[in-house]
Design a protein around this motif. Structure first.
Motif, PDB file in Angstrom:
ATOM      1  N   GLU A  86       0.745  -1.017   0.183  1.00  0.00           N
ATOM      2  CA  GLU A  86       0.182   0.528  -0.453  1.00  0.00           C
ATOM      3  C   GLU A  86       0.883   0.966  -0.001  1.00  0.00           C
ATOM      4  N   ALA A  87       2.040   1.349   0.761  1.00  0.00           N
ATOM      5  CA  ALA A  87       3.094   2.672   0.267  1.00  0.00           C
ATOM      6  C   ALA A  87       2.718   2.570  -1.124  1.00  0.00           C
ATOM      7  N   LEU A  88       4.041   1.720  -1.904  1.00  0.00           N
ATOM      8  CA  LEU A  88       4.304   1.304  -2.877  1.00  0.00           C
ATOM      9  C   LEU A  88       2.750   1.694  -4.095  1.00  0.00           C
ATOM     10  N   TYR A  89       1.939   1.614  -3.355  1.00  0.00           N
ATOM     11  CA  TYR A  89       0.310   2.559  -3.958  1.00  0.00           C
ATOM     12  C   TYR A  89       0.773   3.725  -4.188  1.00  0.00           C
ATOM     13  N   GLY A  90       1.082   4.265  -2.266  1.00  0.00           N
ATOM     14  CA  GLY A  90       0.520   5.605  -2.270  1.00  0.00           C
ATOM     15  C   GLY A  90       1.423   6.492  -3.719  1.00  0.00           C
ATOM     16  N   ILE A  91       3.045   5.610  -3.206  1.00  0.00           N
ATOM     17  CA  ILE A  91       3.987   6.463  -3.816  1.00  0.00           C
ATOM     18  C   ILE A  91       3.519   6.793  -5.434  1.00  0.00           C
ATOM     19  N   ALA A  96       1.851   8.842 -10.467  1.00  0.00           N
ATOM     20  CA  ALA A  96       1.336   9.136 -11.809  1.00  0.00           C
ATOM     21  C   ALA A  96       0.577  10.432 -12.094  1.00  0.00           C
ATOM     22  N   HIS A  97      -0.156  10.993 -10.478  1.00  0.00           N
ATOM     23  CA  HIS A  97      -0.629  12.067 -11.501  1.00  0.00           C
ATOM     24  C   HIS A  97       0.081  13.779 -10.317  1.00  0.00           C
ATOM     25  N   ASP A  98       1.579  13.557 -10.338  1.00  0.00           N
ATOM     26  CA  ASP A  98       2.228  14.262  -9.967  1.00  0.00           C
ATOM     27  C   ASP A  98       1.770  14.816  -8.867  1.00  0.00           C
ATOM     28  N   ARG A  99       1.266  14.211  -7.573  1.00  0.00           N
ATOM     29  CA  ARG A  99       1.598  15.027  -6.197  1.00  0.00           C
ATOM     30  C   ARG A  99       1.800  14.794  -5.382  1.00  0.00           C
ATOM     31  N   GLU A 165      -1.488   5.091 -13.324  1.00  0.00           N
ATOM     32  CA  GLU A 165      -2.626   4.399 -13.021  1.00  0.00           C
ATOM     33  C   GLU A 165      -3.910   4.080 -14.292  1.00  0.00           C
ATOM     34  N   CYS A 166      -4.307   3.582 -14.164  1.00  0.00           N
ATOM     35  CA  CYS A 166      -5.520   3.716 -14.797  1.00  0.00           C
ATOM     36  C   CYS A 166      -6.450   4.353 -14.639  1.00  0.00           C
TER      37      CYS A 166
END
Length: 209
Positions: A86-91, A96-99, A165-166
């Motif tokens: 979940e950390a990898l997903y968050g990172i 992917a969304h420039d956040r 991200e899809c």
């Protein structure tokens, strides 16, 4: 128990993210549906490690036996895997969304790296030197070591990795976009892409009526 003695490359996981760490994050493809989580047991973690070639059969079977003998430790290792995932997903979703990368997710990755990197050593491959993971250990978290290293390598690459991200409404799939013009939007046109086209067609039809 899931069979962990399968050959590398064979298994139940969809490995289309373009990088090991993204494939690991994608073991939960739709975070709005808990039932879509493919990593709900420690044997499933071992199955992922075997399919991606992270563990040899003997090591995977040894870890499977230890997990049965020490269920509490296996559950703790599974939780560490889920936390890292979940950390990898968050990172990478943030990338992917420039956040901004969530500090807690980066701290989780750094914690995993703190355990992983001491288990690297240089070894010979013919006449060349290469990094190798220590294979004689019995740490139940050993499958996470190369995943954390892969994430660090992707994040620190000189050329920024084209992580996407899809665009599917219910899909959290991450992938490297190597398409022409970096225009890929979907994990797969056969799934999310076609569903989006069908929704657009439906709305156009309703507007026409």
């Amino acid at each position: 128990m899931d069979d962990v003695a399968s050959l590398p490359g064979q298994g139940p996981f969809e490995l289309s993210g373009g990088d090991l760490c993204l494939d690991f994050a994608n073991t939960w493809g739709d975070r709005g549906r808990p039932e879509s989580d493919d990593l709900r047991t420690y044997p499933r973690l071992l199955a992922f490690a075997r399919q991606t070639g992270l563990l040899e059969a003997a090591q995977a079977n040894g870890l499977a036996a230890r997990s049965l003998a020490e269920p509490a430790a296996a559950q703790a290792a599974l939780q560490a895997a889920l936390d890292l995932r979940e950390a990898l997903y968050g990172i990478f979703s943030a990338r992917a969304h420039d956040r901004e990368i969530p500090p807690g997710d980066l701290a989780c990755l750094n914690e995993a790296l703190g355990e992983a990197l001491p288990n690297l050593h240089l070894g010979l491959e013919g006449t060349a030197l290469a990094w190798h993971w220590r294979r004689d250990g019995t740490a139940l978290t050993a499958p996470l070591w190369p995943i954390a290293r892969a994430a660090a390598d992707l994040l620190t690459a000189k050329a920024a990795a084209p992580v996407r991200e899809c665009g599917g409404a219910q899909c959290t799939w991450l992938f490297l976009d190597h398409s022409r013009g970096r225009s890929r939007r979907w994990c797969s046109m056969a799934s999310c892409g076609n569903r989006a086209k069908a929704r657009r067609h439906y709305h156009r039809s309703r507007q026409g009526d």
